[in-house]
Design a protein around this motif. Structure first.
Motif, mmCIF file in Angstrom:
data_model
loop_
_atom_site.group_PDB
_atom_site.id
_atom_site.type_symbol
_atom_site.label_atom_id
_atom_site.label_comp_id
_atom_site.label_asym_id
_atom_site.label_seq_id
_atom_site.Cartn_x
_atom_site.Cartn_y
_atom_site.Cartn_z
ATOM 1 N N PRO A 45 -26.540 41.789 2.085
ATOM 2 C CA PRO A 45 -26.040 40.617 2.823
ATOM 3 C C PRO A 45 -24.521 40.550 2.900
ATOM 4 O O PRO A 45 -23.983 39.895 3.804
ATOM 5 C CB PRO A 45 -26.614 39.433 2.043
ATOM 6 C CG PRO A 45 -26.887 39.968 0.669
ATOM 7 C CD PRO A 45 -27.288 41.384 0.869
ATOM 8 N N ASP A 46 -23.822 41.214 1.981
ATOM 9 C CA ASP A 46 -22.366 41.168 2.005
ATOM 10 C C ASP A 46 -21.749 42.315 2.792
ATOM 11 O O ASP A 46 -20.521 42.493 2.791
ATOM 12 C CB ASP A 46 -21.817 41.170 0.568
ATOM 13 C CG ASP A 46 -22.064 39.845 -0.137
ATOM 14 O OD1 ASP A 46 -22.056 38.806 0.551
ATOM 15 O OD2 ASP A 46 -22.288 39.845 -1.362
ATOM 16 N N ARG B 74 -29.393 42.750 6.540
ATOM 17 C CA ARG B 74 -29.057 41.385 6.098
ATOM 18 C C ARG B 74 -29.790 41.042 4.803
ATOM 19 O O ARG B 74 -29.254 40.345 3.938
ATOM 20 C CB ARG B 74 -29.438 40.391 7.197
ATOM 21 C CG ARG B 74 -29.134 38.928 6.863
ATOM 22 C CD ARG B 74 -27.637 38.657 6.923
ATOM 23 N NE ARG B 74 -27.353 37.241 6.786
ATOM 24 C CZ ARG B 74 -27.224 36.586 5.637
ATOM 25 N NH1 ARG B 74 -27.364 37.241 4.491
ATOM 26 N NH2 ARG B 74 -26.954 35.302 5.611
ATOM 27 N N GLN B 75 -31.023 41.544 4.657
ATOM 28 C CA GLN B 75 -31.800 41.233 3.466
ATOM 29 C C GLN B 75 -31.338 42.029 2.250
ATOM 30 O O GLN B 75 -31.267 41.505 1.133
ATOM 31 C CB GLN B 75 -33.286 41.524 3.717
ATOM 32 C CG GLN B 75 -33.928 40.605 4.731
ATOM 33 C CD GLN B 75 -35.370 40.979 4.990
ATOM 34 O OE1 GLN B 75 -36.254 40.697 4.177
ATOM 35 N NE2 GLN B 75 -35.625 41.640 6.108
ATOM 36 N N PRO C 211 -30.701 35.450 2.837
ATOM 37 C CA PRO C 211 -29.987 35.888 1.629
ATOM 38 C C PRO C 211 -28.548 35.376 1.624
ATOM 39 O O PRO C 211 -27.873 35.369 2.660
ATOM 40 C CB PRO C 211 -30.038 37.420 1.736
ATOM 41 C CG PRO C 211 -31.234 37.696 2.582
ATOM 42 C CD PRO C 211 -31.298 36.580 3.579
ATOM 43 N N ARG C 212 -28.113 34.948 0.460
ATOM 44 C CA ARG C 212 -26.771 34.380 0.341
ATOM 45 C C ARG C 212 -25.722 35.447 0.654
ATOM 46 O O ARG C 212 -25.790 36.568 0.167
ATOM 47 C CB ARG C 212 -26.557 33.851 -1.073
ATOM 48 C CG ARG C 212 -25.177 33.237 -1.308
ATOM 49 C CD ARG C 212 -25.058 32.682 -2.719
ATOM 50 N NE ARG C 212 -23.704 32.198 -2.981
ATOM 51 C CZ ARG C 212 -22.715 32.980 -3.423
ATOM 52 N NH1 ARG C 212 -22.946 34.270 -3.650
ATOM 53 N NH2 ARG C 212 -21.514 32.472 -3.642
ATOM 54 N N ARG C 213 -24.754 35.063 1.462
ATOM 55 C CA ARG C 213 -23.670 35.952 1.851
ATOM 56 C C ARG C 213 -22.362 35.425 1.267
ATOM 57 O O ARG C 213 -21.948 34.295 1.564
ATOM 58 C CB ARG C 213 -23.589 36.038 3.380
ATOM 59 C CG ARG C 213 -22.485 36.939 3.923
ATOM 60 C CD ARG C 213 -22.707 37.109 5.421
ATOM 61 N NE ARG C 213 -21.559 37.658 6.109
ATOM 62 C CZ ARG C 213 -21.261 38.949 6.188
ATOM 63 N NH1 ARG C 213 -22.061 39.824 5.588
ATOM 64 N NH2 ARG C 213 -20.213 39.364 6.854
ATOM 65 N N THR C 214 -21.730 36.246 0.448
ATOM 66 C CA THR C 214 -20.500 35.845 -0.213
ATOM 67 C C THR C 214 -19.358 35.785 0.796
ATOM 68 O O THR C 214 -19.209 36.689 1.622
ATOM 69 C CB THR C 214 -20.141 36.844 -1.329
ATOM 70 O OG1 THR C 214 -21.261 37.006 -2.204
ATOM 71 C CG2 THR C 214 -18.941 36.359 -2.126
ATOM 72 N N HIS C 215 -18.572 34.734 0.714
ATOM 73 C CA HIS C 215 -17.424 34.620 1.606
ATOM 74 C C HIS C 215 -16.451 35.744 1.309
ATOM 75 O O HIS C 215 -16.272 36.156 0.154
ATOM 76 C CB HIS C 215 -16.739 33.261 1.429
ATOM 77 C CG HIS C 215 -15.773 32.935 2.513
ATOM 78 N ND1 HIS C 215 -14.477 33.440 2.552
ATOM 79 C CD2 HIS C 215 -15.899 32.156 3.625
ATOM 80 C CE1 HIS C 215 -13.857 32.995 3.626
ATOM 81 N NE2 HIS C 215 -14.696 32.195 4.291
ATOM 82 N N TRP D 69 -30.194 34.198 11.328
ATOM 83 C CA TRP D 69 -29.797 34.925 10.128
ATOM 84 C C TRP D 69 -28.597 35.848 10.387
ATOM 85 O O TRP D 69 -27.878 36.195 9.455
ATOM 86 C CB TRP D 69 -30.959 35.772 9.621
ATOM 87 C CG TRP D 69 -31.896 35.055 8.708
ATOM 88 C CD1 TRP D 69 -32.165 33.717 8.698
ATOM 89 C CD2 TRP D 69 -32.684 35.637 7.683
ATOM 90 N NE1 TRP D 69 -33.097 33.430 7.738
ATOM 91 C CE2 TRP D 69 -33.439 34.595 7.098
ATOM 92 C CE3 TRP D 69 -32.870 36.930 7.215
ATOM 93 C CZ2 TRP D 69 -34.330 34.817 6.048
ATOM 94 C CZ3 TRP D 69 -33.758 37.151 6.171
ATOM 95 C CH2 TRP D 69 -34.485 36.102 5.591
ATOM 96 N N PRO E 230 -35.301 31.638 2.282
ATOM 97 C CA PRO E 230 -34.080 31.377 3.064
ATOM 98 C C PRO E 230 -33.319 32.670 3.302
ATOM 99 O O PRO E 230 -33.596 33.710 2.700
ATOM 100 C CB PRO E 230 -33.289 30.428 2.164
ATOM 101 C CG PRO E 230 -33.716 30.807 0.770
ATOM 102 C CD PRO E 230 -35.174 31.171 0.894
#
Length: 567
Positions: A322-323, A318-319, A218-222, A246, A216
């Motif tokens: 991601p933040d 992005r990979q 990569p998780r991106r922190t708000h 993405w 999936p």
């Protein structure tokens, strides 16, 4: 991911390497050269001013010279240039001031007084028929500025050194195209081997092919969950972007992963249109930030060689970071060519924007890392006087605490490749040097295609990299075998791989083009990591707009990468 970095631990820049003779220029097909109104400078055929050294080979735009805008506003200097060019039957079309040509740059006009501009050459009225050649024009200008008495200094020398060719730069990417590809040592000889994909595989250099990504996004922190003032920003000067799930849409929300620069894109378009319309050569011009094919691309449905290049690079960021955020700036055509005048304008405007942001405290306009996946071979690689405009602009950016990361090129040579070779330029010792990046194979060995030499200061994975690719691109190549009824739905067909159907949204590709943004992303991740780990340390505060603090936090991030490598 593999990254090896040595730059921040070097106390001083090394002497600029001396190339062992005229090794040649990256191969550009006649189609590419003609498409952009260019010429290839060959040492054996180059016109020379008295006392001039034979040049190394390079590629440049035939009907433009790079001249600082401030010099064009000096009547005496313009008159001297006109007198020199009269000796070869040429004249300059002096452009209007930059503000008139690019009104979107008004907020930074004072900062851009010295920006080099592409100035069109034309045949002089009353002169006999002659070829418009920027190299010949440049030699005439330098000959006129040469003092008759070697012991006497001529005031015009300083101005003359600021005038140069408008080079044609190429993307540092393996395309597998036997028509346009370069060095047979690094990428296989298409004449004798025929199959560019096969030769590319032999040399660990993969042209883009579609793949499936099973992981999936990569998780991106708000942003509200990040204990820092802002996200680090990577400016990617490349082909622009296309939609991808993405990456999201630029400026779709205040915290979007992708952002763009409309004033800069408008200025690039206005300047290119001016040169095209004034010079009469119908080369393609860039408009906006969307990565769309140039109108002169073939009508047979084949995908342009470098379409999706910027999207692929944004996916690397992005990979690995991601933040972070990516600011996409379109300077590269979909055939992989960049006009040096456009690159210099983009760097100059970015620098002006960042300096204004630091002065005003507007953190949203800041940039932390600039990623450049492009380059060229200079005609005088050992002489800073002739690469001074590019070097000065890069140093102006790094002086603000912005890390500049440049691809080392794919010609399998030690010949200096610019701007990457500025990593070891002499004459100055900035706190934050440019970082030049060579490509590694996935196992950590150096990729066969990658350039090398003392001027390469970092290495990162650049062979067989997987990243985002526009899912709306499907070229005219077809699978070798397709089985199924003619009216079958796609999922009912049986077929071999379609080599240019990217509906899956991902690709594997190779080149130092992708090693450079990987290191840029590593820097962005390190900036964020140190800000989170040291919340009370002013030197790690991403919200700080102090120039010295910006330089310190970038230097610490570089050292952090070195610590990871040693570990």
């Amino acid at each position: 991911m593999l990254v090896h970095f040595s730059g921040p631990r070097d106390e001083q820049r090394q002497p600029r390497p001396q190339p062992p003779g005229n090794l040649g220029a990256p191969y550009l097909s006649p189609v590419l050269v003609n498409r952009h109104g260019g010429r290839v400078l060959l040492p054996s055929a180059a016109a020379l001013a008295p006392g001039a050294r034979p040049p190394s080979a390079t590629a440049y735009r035939a009907n433009t010279l790079l001249i600082p805008d401030s010099l064009l506003r000096k009547p005496d200097a313009v008159a001297a240039l006109d007198q020199a060019l009269a000796t070869v039957g040429l004249a300059l079309e002096i452009p209007a001031p930059l503000l008139e040509s690019a009104p979107s740059l008004r907020p930074w006009l004072r900062e851009l007084a010295d920006v080099p501009r592409a100035v069109v050459l034309k045949v002089r009225e009353g002169a006999p028929p002659t070829a418009v050649d920027a190299w010949v024009a440049l030699q005439a200008i330098r000959a006129a500025a040469r003092p008759a008495d070697p012991g006497r200094t001529v005031a015009a020398d300083a101005d003359t050194a600021r005038i140069g060719l408008d080079h044609l730069l190429g993307a540092a990417t393996i395309t597998g195209d036997p028509i346009s590809e370069g060095n047979p040592i690094s990428e296989g000889n298409p004449i004798s081997e025929g199959n560019s994909a096969g030769s590319g595989a032999y040399f660990s250099s993969t042209a883009r092919i579609p793949v499936e990504m099973l992981a999936p996004a990569p998780r991106r922190t708000h942003i509200k969950a990040l204990p820092v003032g802002r996200r680090p920003v990577i400016a990617v000067l490349d082909t622009g972007i296309r939609p991808h799930e993405w990456l999201g849409m630029p400026d779709a929300d205040p915290d979007s992963f992708l952002t763009v620069d409309d004033p800069l894109q408008a200025a690039i378009h206005h300047e290119e249109v001016r040169v095209r319309d004034t010079g009469g050569l119908d080369f393609p011009v860039l408009e906006g930030y969307w990565d769309v094919p140039d109108p002169v691309e073939p009508s047979v449905g084949a995908l342009p060689t470098h379409i999706g290049h910027g999207t692929f690079i944004a996916g690397i960021a992005r990979q690995h970071a991601p933040d972070a955020r990516v600011r996409s700036i379109r300077i590269m055509h979909t055939d992989g060519i960049v006009h040096e005048s456009v690159l210099l304008l983009a760097i100059a405007v970015l620098t002006a924007q960042i300096r204004s942001a630091l002065a005003s405290g507007e953190t949203e306009a800041l940039v932390d890392v600039v990623s450049l996946s492009l380059g060229y071979f200079d005609e005088y690689p050992a002489d800073l006087a002739y690469t001074g405009q590019l070097a000065a602009l890069v140093d102006g950016m790094t002086d603000l605490g912005v890390a500049v990361v440049a691809a080392a090129g794919n010609q399998a040579t030690t010949q200096p490749y610019f701007p990457a070779a500025l990593a070891t330029q002499p004459g100055s010792d900035p706190v934050l040097p440019l970082i030049s990046v060579g490509a590694l194979n996935p196992n950590g060995s150096k990729a066969m295609f990658s350039n090398d030499g003392s001027w390469v200061t970092a290495w990162a994975t650049g062979a067989s990299v997987v990243s985002t690719y526009p899912s709306d691109l499907n070229g005219s190549h077809e699978p070798m075998i397709t089985a199924g009824p003619p009216d079958s739905r796609l999922h009912r067909l049986r077929e071999t791989l379609d080599p240019d159907d990217f509906r899956g949204g991902f690709a594997v590709w190779s080149g130092t083009s992708f090693a450079a943004p990987l290191l840029a992303a590593a820097l962005a991740a390190a900036l964020l990591e140190q800000a989170v780990r040291h919340p009370g340390d002013p030197a790690c505060d991403l919200a700080s707009t102090d120039r010295l603090t910006a330089r310190e936090r970038a230097t610490r991030a570089l050292r952090r990468i070195g610590e990871h490598e040693d570990a």
